[in-house]
Write an enzyme that holds these catalytic residues in place. Structure first.
Site, PDB file in Angstrom:
ATOM      1  N   HIS A  74       1.438  -1.589  -0.095  1.00  0.00           N
ATOM      2  CA  HIS A  74      -0.163  -0.080   0.006  1.00  0.00           C
ATOM      3  C   HIS A  74       0.921   1.307  -0.102  1.00  0.00           C
ATOM      4  CE1 HIS A  74       1.680   1.146   3.937  1.00  0.00           C
ATOM      5  NE2 HIS A  74       0.791  -0.256   4.349  1.00  0.00           N
ATOM      6  N   GLY A  75       0.411   2.261  -0.388  1.00  0.00           N
ATOM      7  CA  GLY A  75       1.445   3.842  -0.097  1.00  0.00           C
ATOM      8  C   GLY A  75       1.141   4.546   1.164  1.00  0.00           C
TER       9      GLY A  75
END
Length: 456
Positions: A74-75
């Site tokens: 994920h970011g």
């Protein structure tokens, strides 16, 4: 895979500013590192594809990509509720403490606003959405034939909110260029692959919930390197050293990393640490990753064989479809997980393994280690397998070739020391894992009443 730039920036993303340097610390934030630390050219242009690949790593023009399989972290995210609680406790302690002498560092924190709320609990930050949107644009620019209109994209994710939002942001980044049907936009939840560690009873019991498994981490917290950092930070804050511990110092250091990654600012918390301090705190983070997600215990990596085998099952299917002259049913498979998804998978494949294990007592010897989590799994980390079909080959074995990219850089395969491998050779190299690593058997708890340390 042509170098260059991934087209014009999205208007909504044009406000990305050049990040400020955090006193030379940003290269040591471990798993809380910005993606730009491994690809600094993105600081200048977030759609740049970086320097061109070396001539020897380029496939012939007669090779066409059949399938791309990407496993993403994920970011950029907010701190977890636990981290926010500890930061709140440390900040409150600093505000209550009234040193007898002038204390510039303590005064700086008096003006710092504690803006983190527990409700943020690990959620995706706005920068995390940009991480994913830009990554999608760059991958589409690298592999335009695969991201062509009317190509089917399969998107899967961990059930965690930050991963689901990252998947949605990745899809948005592709824009209207992929004319996908509406039912293909949805992100499928697949925790059995993206959070395999939660479903592995042996890992949960003997590593995740076993304090003794982290003995090297605990020993380093009490060791001379951390003691030196602890005393220095306590002195800077004009606090008695007894009021601090390794965990609170780490919270302060991580806050420096969060402020840079999330808000693009150099936080007052950064002023507490020198580059030497940062190296020590990075090692503390890497020790935890090594013993909990990497080479420390076999079950860490063996629990990921379910994901590894799934990757090859889809590659196999694409090869069979190609041989039968059928369209490739899943040319694009993108899955969003965690650092804890990627790190064990890379360990299973034998990457970033040092000759000597990371231990509490070999910090100096490990200064040039391969296992640096910030270089391997920063925010938005990505491991990409690309399968090619090649015409004009000398043997049938050379017809199907593979490349692997980690964080958009070609990786050298162990068996060939090259960035290109025939699919047959790659499968042969990993034959034992593909045929003999069975998730159910690997993750079954031992029936004998042995101690956790004995079993590990």
């Amino acid at each position: 895979m042509a170098p260059g730039r991934a087209g014009a920036a999205l208007p909504s993303l044009a406000l990305l500013l050049l990040p400020l340097a955090s006193a030379g610390l940003s290269g040591y934030f471990g798993t809380k590192s910005r993606y730009e630390e491994v690809n600094p050219h993105l600081l200048r242009d977030p759609l740049s594809l970086g320097p061109p690949a070396a001539a020897g790593s380029r496939l012939p023009a007669s090779c066409a990509p059949l399938q791309l399989r990407a496993v993403l972290r994920h970011g950029t995210r907010y701190p977890t509720a636990g981290q926010i609680r500890r930061l709140g406790q440390l900040h409150a302690r600093l505000l209550l403490h009234r040193p007898a002498v002038a204390c510039p560092a303590a005064a700086a924190f008096a003006g710092w606003q504690m803006w983190y709320e527990e409700s943020l609990d690990g959620r995706l930050a706005p920068q995390g959405r940009r991480d994913m949107e830009y990554l999608a644009r760059r991958l589409a620019a690298r592999f335009p034939a695969l991201f062509a209109p009317r190509r089917r994209l399969v998107l899967a994710s961990s059930s965690k909110h930050r991963c689901l939002q990252s998947g949605a942001a990745f899809r948005r980044g592709l824009g209207p260029s992929l004319s996908l049907d509406s039912d293909e936009v949805e992100v499928e939840v697949n925790d059995s692959l993206m959070r395999f560690f939660d479903h592995c009873a042996k890992f949960v019991a003997l590593v995740e919930e076993n304090d003794a498994a982290m003995c090297q981490v605990d020993a380093f917290k009490e060791g001379p390197e951390m003691r030196k950092v602890l005393e220095k930070v306590a002195s800077a804050l004009c606090l008695p050293v007894e009021e601090l511990n390794a965990d609170l110092v780490q919270v302060a250091f991580l806050t420096c990393s969060y402020e840079l990654a999330i808000k693009n600012v150099t936080s007052p918390w950064c002023s507490l640490f020198s580059e030497e301090d940062a190296k020590v705190l990075e090692y503390l983070n890497d020790l935890k990753q090594y013993w909990k997600r990497g080479y420390g215990y076999d079950i860490n990596s063996r629990s990921s064989c379910i994901l590894f085998q799934d990757i090859f099952q889809h590659l196999d299917k694409a090869v069979e479809e190609s041989k039968s002259s059928k369209p490739i049913s899943s040319p694009l498979i993108v899955q969003v997980g965690h650092a804890e998804t990627l790190q064990p998978l890379l360990a299973l494949m034998g990457f970033f393994k040092d000759d000597e294990p990371l231990r509490a007592n070999n910090y100096v010897r490990q200064m040039h280690r391969k296992f640096r989590s910030g270089r391997i799994v920063p925010y938005a980390a990505n491991l990409v397998f690309v399968l090619y079909h090649c015409d004009q080959v000398k043997t049938s074995k050379e017809e199907y070739q593979v490349q692997m990219l980690l964080n958009e850089k070609l990786m050298l395969f162990h068996h060939s020391n090259d960035t290109i491998s025939t699919y047959a050779d790659l499968k042969d190299y990993y034959k034992d894992i593909l045929e003999n690593c069975h998730f159910k058997e690997e993750c079954e708890l031992p029936k004998l009443n042995v101690t956790a340390v004995d079993e590990l």
